[in-house]
Enzyme design. Structure first.
Site, PDB file in Angstrom:
ATOM      1  N   GLU A   1       0.816  -1.218   0.000  1.00 17.45           N
ATOM      2  CA  GLU A   1       0.000   0.000   0.000  1.00 17.45           C
ATOM      3  C   GLU A   1       0.845   1.262   0.000  1.00 17.45           C
ATOM      4  OE1 GLU A   1      -0.533  -2.667   1.823  1.00 17.45           O
ATOM      5  OE2 GLU A   1      -2.496  -3.351   1.130  1.00 17.45           O
TER       6      GLU A   1
ATOM      7  N   HIS B   1     -11.649  -6.946   7.084  1.00 21.49           N
ATOM      8  CA  HIS B   1     -12.287  -6.406   5.884  1.00 21.49           C
ATOM      9  C   HIS B   1     -13.499  -5.550   6.217  1.00 21.49           C
ATOM     10  CE1 HIS B   1     -10.018 -10.016   4.638  1.00 21.49           C
ATOM     11  NE2 HIS B   1      -9.744  -9.290   3.562  1.00 21.49           N
TER      12      HIS B   1
END
Lengths: 328, 426
Positions: free
Chosen positions: A60, A129
């Site tokens: 990321e 998530h």
């Protein structure tokens, strides 16, 4: 007006902006060949090529760092972080570099990037998530944060975010991708970053929310109006930073009661700021305490279904909170 | 100017008192509200405050005299008068120096009995020039006796049309319509009946005699009916175990189960007005305010101090009020105002372990709520056996005034409130 799913509206905004301006590029894990883990960016690489729709490694910090570098060299990148839960390795790039670029360079250099990420809980998404990250990034000066709750806003706000000269965090609640299908205006319809939207007009009490929760609030308000005669105004904040205070304060002046609903855990959540603004600036309009409804302060959405439903906000929980405040 | 000092009515159902020790002698200078004489009633012993400032001229009544309400007990030379209205005016804040700086008095300045107002309610009343003295007379429908925005708007509309609302008559004035009780000295065995040597004849003290008279009268005159529900107290007990310390830290007072019972009862009384009432031969007097008597046992004497205007109180205020009353009761410092005017009573033999009790109504009230011991019991929940903390919650009610369905509505409202207890809104 065509009906699009929330995810298709996002896809359409990408396609239109990639076609309109060749400085626009998209970078992220699986955004190209696979078309995104949810299929949100399906077909874009085939249409615009590997140079403009770039599959990134699972890193990321690299995704956002590369986007910042591209922006510094004249491009207008969109960086996709697959799940907001995994955004923290890029937090340094976002918070210390992107957000502060214009300030640090004395206005010589801007950072026109969009960081898109899926956030929030859907059934079974659990610890890795489901996270909500808006309070962390809305706190950072120099970042704009949007969280659209309709397909039309998903498209219009993304187009506005791509064209914005500064970094914009674009939060898309994963539960809406396939669940929401609505009218979406075709072509050049931008939703400006900033203004909130009155999603439902009402007289008795104001509910402030955004993203998926906004839709739950509207549904709860409709039930309350039909079943109990409690007439709620529901305000879709849409842009979390900069916040449209005047719409919030005007609504409180009208209804005299405020409930802020957010999916994140309660303590220091985004709604705390909204509540504080109302308490400070609308004190003499209030006929009851400013209330927050949020998820419990536990580390994550539990996986077990029964615990997940205990944790997760629902229409019933919103109705209960509204009822208590309405009868205060 | 010489003036008569008369025996005041010490409580709603007290029509006589025995003169105790004189605390001032003829010739003594007496300040207003200074204790003048001890009075012994069937309920409490009180020091009667002097109604005026002056010099005591004559003790008309002597120690030991039992006199009816209104009898002259003393004469005083009045040196100054301070009408009650002057005090009320001060309390309103209208003439306080602070208003010279800030023309918007804080709601608290309306007096301790002022309404509970939101910032909006306060602002609206001030913007419309409603004087704080008038605020207490506005009917409040919000939870815990709050004046809601709608209450204020309705009042402003009515006021614009009809002018300021007259202050409602005090409860005391209405209550005095009840007929006095005839003395019942002729009942019971004559005092001259011989007593065997191994037995002991105990003379009735005024409190025992009063309890006896009132209980006998209640059972004689009121057709009692009873109802009882089971309350699952598990959530409340958990809350109490976990959070009572935090509550005390935050509010400076311990919160007892009784405070929760009072809060739940008040909301239920608001919704079931006939439970908060008095029986009269020509009708039913439905009381506006809720003055909650809470039975307290002390030295084997039953005292029922009254939490006045409980409909105005949130949980913390109830806890504070109860704490003050219980402390006064234990220390023998209950004043007349602390025991009179009750419109409903809660009794809690649960603290002594009773699991099922059938209390006697305290006339002229029409019902009494009883809370029993909270005990772990095996009960069926979702078709499984669970251990839950259960309490039997009972009501004795005057069947002349209302019937079983209303009694059950009232009890079920309390049950629901206790089972869904949320201290945030309690």
């Amino acid at each position: 007006m065509p009906q699009l799913r929330y995810m298709d509206a996002i896809n359409e905004a990408h396609a239109e902006e990639l076609a309109r301006d060749n400085r626009v590029v998209l970078i992220g894990e699986d955004v190209g060949l696979k078309g995104g883990v949810f299929g949100v960016t399906a077909g874009l690489q085939a249409r615009f090529g590997e140079d403009r729709v770039i599959d990134a490694p699972l890193a990321e910090s690299v995704i956002v760092g590369a986007a910042i570098g591209m922006a510094a060299n004249g491009l207008m990148p969109i960086a996709e972080i697959q799940f907001a839960d995994f955004i923290y390795p890029a937090a340094d790039q976002i918070i210390s570099e992107a957000a502060r670029m214009r300030y640090r360079s004395n206005n010589a250099c801007a950072c026109p990037i969009v960081i898109r990420t899926s956030y929030g809980g859907a059934h079974g998404t659990a610890l890795y998530h489901s996270q909500c990250v808006e309070s962390i990034f809305a706190h950072v000066p120099g970042l704009k944060v949007v969280a659209p709750s309709t397909a039309a806003d998903a498209k219009g706000l993304l187009k506005a975010a791509i064209r914005d000269p500064d970094p914009v965090m674009y939060l898309e609640h994963k539960r809406m991708y396939r669940l929401v299908r609505e009218d979406v205006p075709e072509g050049e319809v931008l939703v400006p970053i900033g203004p909130a939207r009155i999603a439902r007009a009402g007289a008795d009490l104001s509910i402030f929310s955004y993203g998926w929760m906004l839709r739950e609030c509207v549904a709860a308000a409709d039930r309350l109006a039909a079943e109990e005669g409690i007439d709620c105004e529901v305000v879709d904040l849409r842009t979390l930073a900069p916040l449209d205070k005047s719409t919030i304060l005007a609504s409180v002046a009208k209804t005299s009661k405020a409930l802020v609903v957010y999916e994140d855990n309660r303590f220091c959540g985004y709604g705390a700021e909204v509540a504080a603004i109302i308490a400070e600036e609308a004190f003499e309009d209030l006929d009851g305490p400013v209330m927050r409804l949020a998820s419990p302060d536990v580390p994550a959405v539990p996986y077990a279904a029964v615990l997940e439903s205990w944790f997760t906000l629902s229409q019933d929980k919103i109705i209960e909170a509204v009822r208590r405040l309405a009868h205060y | 100017m010489p003036t008569d000092v008369t025996l005041p009515q010490l409580s709603e159902s007290t029509y006589e008192a025995t003169v105790g020790k004189w605390l001032k002698q003829p010739g003594d200078r007496v300040a207003r509200f200074e204790p003048l004489v001890e009075l012994i009633t069937d309920k409490v012993n009180v020091e009667m405050p002097s109604p005026v400032a002056g010099v005591l001229l004559e003790q008309v009544a002597t120690e030991g005299d039992t006199l009816p309400t209104g009898a002259v007990i003393a004469r005083m030379e009045v040196t100054e008068t301070q009408p009650a209205t002057a005090i009320a005016a001060d309390a309103s804040g209208a003439s306080s120096p602070r208003t010279a700086v800030d023309s918007r008095p804080a709601p608290a300045e309306a007096g301790a009995a002022g309404p509970r107002l939101s910032p909006l309610g306060s602002r609206l009343l001030q913007e419309h020039g409603v004087p704080p003295a008038e605020w207490a007379s506005i009917p409040a429908t919000g939870s815990g006796g709050r004046l809601s925005k709608n209450d204020v708007m309705a009042y402003l509309a009515a006021r614009a049309e009809h002018g300021p609302m007259a202050l409602p008559a005090t409860d005391g004035a209405a209550a005095r319509g009840a007929a006095p009780v005839a003395p019942t000295a002729s009942e019971g065995p004559p005092a001259t009946e011989p007593v065997a040597t191994e037995d002991e004849h105990v003379r009735l003290d005024p409190i025992r005699k009063a309890i006896a008279d009132r209980m006998a009268r209640a059972k004689r005159e009121i057709p009692h009916a009873h109802a009882m529900v089971e309350v699952d107290m598990t959530a409340l007990v958990r809350w109490h175990d976990a959070d009572k310390a935090a509550f005390e830290q935050r509010h400076g007072v311990r919160v007892t189960y009784t405070a929760f019972f009072v809060r739940a009862a008040v909301e239920a009384l608001r919704a079931n007005r006939f439970v908060n009432a008095q029986w009269r031969d020509d009708g039913i007097l439905v009381k506006g305010a809720i003055h909650l008597g809470v039975a307290v046992s002390h030295d084997d004497a039953l005292l029922v101090p009254v939490l006045h205007d409980a409909q105005r109180m949130d949980l913390a205020a109830v806890a504070r009020g109860l704490d003050a009353l219980v402390r006064k009761a234990r220390e023998g410092h209950l004043g007349i105002e602390d025991i009179q005017g009750g419109t409903f009573t809660i009794t809690n033999p649960g603290v002594y372990g009773s699991i099922e009790s059938v209390p006697v109504i305290n006339p002229p009230q029409v019902a009494i709520l009883v809370t029993n011991a909270i005990t772990p019991r095996a009960v069926v929940r979702d078709d499984a056996i669970a251990i839950r903390r259960i309490m039997n919650l009972g009501l004795s009610f005057d069947h002349r005034v209302f019937d079983g369905p209303q009694a059950m509505r009232f009890l079920n409202a309390i049950k629901a409130a206790l089972e869904a207890v949320d201290p945030l809104t309690a």
